[in-house]
Design an enzyme around this catalytic site. Structure first.
Site, PDB file in Angstrom:
ATOM      1  N   LYS A 108       4.748  -3.838  -1.240  1.00 50.61           N
ATOM      2  CA  LYS A 108       5.148  -2.629  -0.520  1.00 50.61           C
ATOM      3  C   LYS A 108       4.000  -2.343   0.428  1.00 50.61           C
ATOM      4  CE  LYS A 108       6.585   2.197  -1.075  1.00 50.61           C
ATOM      5  NZ  LYS A 108       5.551   2.960  -0.363  1.00 50.61           N
ATOM      6  N   THR A 143       3.874   7.539  -4.451  1.00 46.02           N
ATOM      7  CA  THR A 143       3.047   8.550  -3.799  1.00 46.02           C
ATOM      8  C   THR A 143       3.806   9.863  -3.651  1.00 46.02           C
ATOM      9  OG1 THR A 143       1.963   6.790  -2.553  1.00 46.02           O
ATOM     10  CG2 THR A 143       1.615   9.025  -1.791  1.00 46.02           C
ATOM     11  N   THR A 144       4.998   9.796  -3.033  1.00 45.43           N
ATOM     12  CA  THR A 144       5.808  11.000  -2.876  1.00 45.43           C
ATOM     13  C   THR A 144       6.236  11.542  -4.235  1.00 45.43           C
ATOM     14  OG1 THR A 144       6.627  10.055  -0.819  1.00 45.43           O
ATOM     15  CG2 THR A 144       7.813  11.950  -1.666  1.00 45.43           C
ATOM     16  N   TYR A 159       1.479  -2.773  -4.457  1.00 49.09           N
ATOM     17  CA  TYR A 159       1.651  -1.602  -3.600  1.00 49.09           C
ATOM     18  C   TYR A 159       0.382  -1.437  -2.774  1.00 49.09           C
ATOM     19  CZ  TYR A 159       2.972   3.324  -2.585  1.00 49.09           C
ATOM     20  OH  TYR A 159       3.306   4.512  -1.981  1.00 49.09           O
TER      21      TYR A 159
END
Length: 212
Positions: free
Chosen positions: A143, A34-35, A113
């Protein structure tokens, strides 16, 4: 990392990896998540970033490559690539076809995820892990980027603690630790890892007030 014009700034990765390695409290990197803005990158850019991170990690950092996306073909291609360049693990965010992605890199541990706030996919993750393992032999954990810590605890205890749960919600790390999380992946660890490491150490020593 990007230049002002949006092109990849690959030169930064080497020095940044050294920065993380020297902190001695970061044991791995979760890239193109995401980041890492993977959904904004082309398939080729994601491959290039992964290759640069494998090179920069020098075996001193575990490299988990996020290979999730909207195209099953693209996801499988990225999984094959991650395995070929020597990544340690792969992960994929829903919505995707999990089995084909994981099977494309069958020698690598695969993490689901879970981030329902972004994907809109909300399923009983602990049940997914148990049932998913039957179809995905290399599924090893999740995650977990969600604030439903009861569900995270169910994941931790699923099938006799058979799965690894990576805590993904930075702001409530101490709460995640309290229900049994042993590792964490998050955005703010990129620049404040030593602070979180001190939090973890204080928690493990039972110094809860200091950790808080």
């Amino acid at each position: 990392p990007m230049h002002e014009d949006g092109s990849l700034n690959l030169q930064v990765i080497g020095s940044y990896a050294e920065f993380l390695i020297k902190k001695k409290c970061v044991t791995g990197v979760f890239i193109c998540g995401t980041t890492g803005e993977s959904v904004s990158l082309t398939t080729e850019e994601r491959k290039i970033v992964a290759e640069k991170w494998i090179e920069a990690a020098k075996g001193k950092l575990k490299v988990i490559v996020h290979v999730g996306g909207m195209s099953q073909v693209q996801c499988s291609e990225l999984a094959v690539h991650a395995q070929a360049i020597g990544a340690d693990m792969i992960a994929a965010m829903a919505p995707s076809f999990f089995k084909p992605i994981a099977a494309s890199a069958s020698r690598l541990p695969f993490y689901y995820y879970n981030m329902p706030s972004i994907t809109g996919v909300s399923l009983p993750v602990h049940k997914f892990l148990i049932e998913g393992k039957k179809q995905i032999p290399n599924l090893v954990g999740v995650k977990f980027t969600h604030n439903n810590l009861m569900e995270m605890q169910q994941c931790i205890h699923a099938d006799g603690r058979a799965f690894e749960v990576l805590h993904g919600f930075d702001e409530i790390l101490i709460t995640g630790l309290s229900v049994g999380a042993k590792a964490a992946v998050g955005s703010t660890y990129n620049y404040a890892a030593p602070l979180y490491y001190q939090l973890i150490q204080a928690f493990e020593l039972g110094k809860l007030e200091e950790a808080a």
